[in-house]
Enzyme design. Structure first.
Site, mmCIF file in Angstrom:
data_model
loop_
_atom_site.group_PDB
_atom_site.id
_atom_site.type_symbol
_atom_site.label_atom_id
_atom_site.label_comp_id
_atom_site.label_asym_id
_atom_site.label_seq_id
_atom_site.Cartn_x
_atom_site.Cartn_y
_atom_site.Cartn_z
ATOM 1 N N GLU A 98 -12.196 -57.294 -10.705
ATOM 2 C CA GLU A 98 -11.117 -57.860 -11.515
ATOM 3 C C GLU A 98 -9.866 -58.094 -10.675
ATOM 4 O OE1 GLU A 98 -8.572 -56.521 -15.490
ATOM 5 O OE2 GLU A 98 -10.301 -55.356 -14.832
ATOM 6 N N ASP A 112 -11.301 -52.813 -10.597
ATOM 7 C CA ASP A 112 -10.084 -53.571 -10.885
ATOM 8 C C ASP A 112 -9.116 -53.369 -9.730
ATOM 9 O OD1 ASP A 112 -7.887 -54.844 -11.900
ATOM 10 O OD2 ASP A 112 -7.582 -53.468 -13.586
ATOM 11 N N SER A 139 -11.204 -47.100 -18.420
ATOM 12 C CA SER A 139 -10.596 -47.418 -17.129
ATOM 13 C C SER A 139 -10.176 -46.123 -16.459
ATOM 14 C CB SER A 139 -9.387 -48.330 -17.340
ATOM 15 O OG SER A 139 -8.805 -48.681 -16.111
ATOM 16 N N LYS A 196 -6.064 -60.208 -22.344
ATOM 17 C CA LYS A 196 -5.094 -59.233 -22.826
ATOM 18 C C LYS A 196 -4.096 -59.984 -23.712
ATOM 19 C CE LYS A 196 -5.316 -55.944 -18.994
ATOM 20 N NZ LYS A 196 -4.640 -55.465 -17.763
ATOM 21 N N ASP A 246 -7.528 -61.601 -14.474
ATOM 22 C CA ASP A 246 -6.714 -60.889 -15.455
ATOM 23 C C ASP A 246 -5.309 -61.469 -15.421
ATOM 24 O OD1 ASP A 246 -5.064 -59.097 -16.810
ATOM 25 O OD2 ASP A 246 -5.739 -57.328 -15.752
ATOM 26 N N LYS A 289 -14.801 -48.475 -15.482
ATOM 27 C CA LYS A 289 -14.011 -49.347 -14.613
ATOM 28 C C LYS A 289 -13.189 -48.473 -13.673
ATOM 29 C CE LYS A 289 -10.164 -51.662 -15.872
ATOM 30 N NZ LYS A 289 -9.332 -52.724 -16.502
ATOM 31 N N LEU A 290 -13.326 -48.730 -12.381
ATOM 32 C CA LEU A 290 -12.579 -47.976 -11.385
ATOM 33 C C LEU A 290 -11.431 -48.820 -10.851
ATOM 34 C CD1 LEU A 290 -15.505 -46.477 -9.231
ATOM 35 C CD2 LEU A 290 -14.413 -45.493 -11.269
ATOM 36 N N LYS A 291 -10.232 -48.281 -10.863
ATOM 37 C CA LYS A 291 -9.123 -48.917 -10.181
ATOM 38 C C LYS A 291 -9.330 -48.744 -8.670
ATOM 39 C CE LYS A 291 -6.506 -50.045 -13.768
ATOM 40 N NZ LYS A 291 -6.021 -51.411 -14.064
ATOM 41 N N GLY A 325 -6.998 -53.549 -21.612
ATOM 42 C CA GLY A 325 -6.093 -52.615 -22.266
ATOM 43 C C GLY A 325 -4.814 -52.422 -21.476
ATOM 44 N N ASN A 340 -6.103 -55.139 -9.341
ATOM 45 C CA ASN A 340 -4.700 -55.373 -9.692
ATOM 46 C C ASN A 340 -3.920 -56.073 -8.575
ATOM 47 O OD1 ASN A 340 -4.861 -52.421 -11.565
ATOM 48 N ND2 ASN A 340 -4.270 -54.375 -12.468
#
Length: 365
Positions: free
Chosen positions: A211, A186, A133, A260, A236, A159-161, A288, A188
């Protein structure tokens, strides 16, 4: 298992580099470890709550308080791993604290019986593929350098935020530079359904998934978004149990799920979510939370189950820590080995653990 007491140990581990998401920037892992001591064995669990209530409503100080005042006394002196969740069921929420306590009891129970966690959960692999990530960065150049370094180390998926203002451009740059590398993003919870047209601009990059683009409570919004974009939607934060996973799947809110263990209350509930997803043909992968080697070992065991068909965030120890509190996990051809010794398969290194410990508290039973 007959328990004599529980130790709450707080540690502080500096990260190799700051990890930035839409929730904020982490420079240090402020973690709570739970050690249960029984007459036959002891076991360890790691609480993945952050220092503040940013990713979820849970945070380290709150986890310590609820464990001390409610959860540990509720266990009594004798309990099995499968009995932890029922014993704590009357207490609402605090799944990360519940997961840490259940994991510690499970670890002790399995050590006493000589059984590894992976086998107990139903693992079918002896190693698992690893992704990494990558947090939000200050420039595209910095991002490309970081991604290139991780690919050189052997990671199989990036995985890119992302967040508003840092989404299409970094994805385009990574895709252009590194070609058909396995790539996902992702969010968030950083977007709204009204951003669907903008998020559809990610469709041409053939991402594995996006995500948690919307608020964790907006299941219907995710179902609507899934109809408006081609990139598969993965949930998630919205998934807190096997029941919520089944509901999200039935509503069409996701086609992939990130599991998770801390977020859902432990590894036994994680296995139930896995089973629900397998029954519905939904791929799962293991997320994670900047875990130390204790949490990483258990995550790797979980990721060895048959439904985990996508590389997870089970990165090598060196991704986050120069010195881990356990023997480090080292990447081998893009994979990590599944622990085979009893329990979660690792224990803290005493000297390192003592060095990073900031407080301890013993709760007798």
């Amino acid at each position: 298992m007959k328990l004599t007491g529980v130790e709450l140990r707080r540690i502080s581990l500096p990260l190799v580099s700051p990890f930035r998401t839409s929730f904020g920037t982490e420079t240090t892992r402020d973690a709570l470890l739970v050690r249960v001591v029984g007459t036959e064995a002891e076991g360890w669990g790691e609480c993945v709550a952050m220092s503040g209530p940013l990713y979820s409503s849970e945070y380290v100080d709150g986890a310590i308080d609820v464990l001390r005042r409610f959860f540990v006394p509720a266990l009594g002196g004798s309990v099995s791993a499968v009995g932890v969740a029922p014993a704590l069921a009357r207490f609402h929420g605090h799944r990360m604290a519940k997961a840490a306590l259940e994991t510690a009891v499970l670890d002790a129970e399995l050590r006493a019986e000589g059984r590894p966690l992976a086998r107990e959960l139903g693992a079918v692999h002896d190693r698992v593929p690893c992704g990494v990530s990558v947090g939000i960065m200050d420039s595209i150049g910095e991002l490309l350098d970081a991604v290139g370094g991780y690919l050189d180390e052997g990671y199989l998926r990036i995985k890119l935020k992302i967040q508003p203002g840092w989404d299409v451009e970094p994805v385009a740059a990574v895709r252009e530079r590194f070609g058909d590398v396995l790539l996902q993003v992702d969010a968030n919870t950083a977007y709204a359904v009204s951003d669907a047209r903008h998020l559809a601009r990610l469709d041409p990059f053939e991402l594995l998934l996006i995500e948690q683009p919307l608020d964790e409570e907006d299941i219907l919004g995710h179902a609507e978004l899934a109809r408006l974009i081609k990139t598969p939607v993965c949930l998630d934060e919205s998934i807190t149990s096997a029941r919520s996973a089944a509901a999200a799947i039935s509503l069409g809110a996701c086609s992939i799920i990130n599991v998770k263990p801390g977020r859902v209350g432990g590894y036994l509930e994680s296995r139930r979510i896995h089973d629900v997803c397998v029954a519905h043909g939904i791929p799962v992968w293991c997320g994670g939370m900047l875990e130390t080697g204790l949490g990483r070992a258990a995550n790797v065991a979980l990721a060895a189950l048959p439904g985990f068909t996508l590389p997870g965030d089970t990165s090598a120890s060196s991704r986050y820590y120069r010195t881990d509190i356990t023997t480090p996990f080292t990447l081998d051809a893009g994979h990590l080995p599944v622990p085979t010794t009893p329990g979660i398969g690792v224990v803290p290194l005493p000297d390192v653990l003592a060095e990073v410990t900031t407080s301890t508290e013993w709760l007798p039973l």
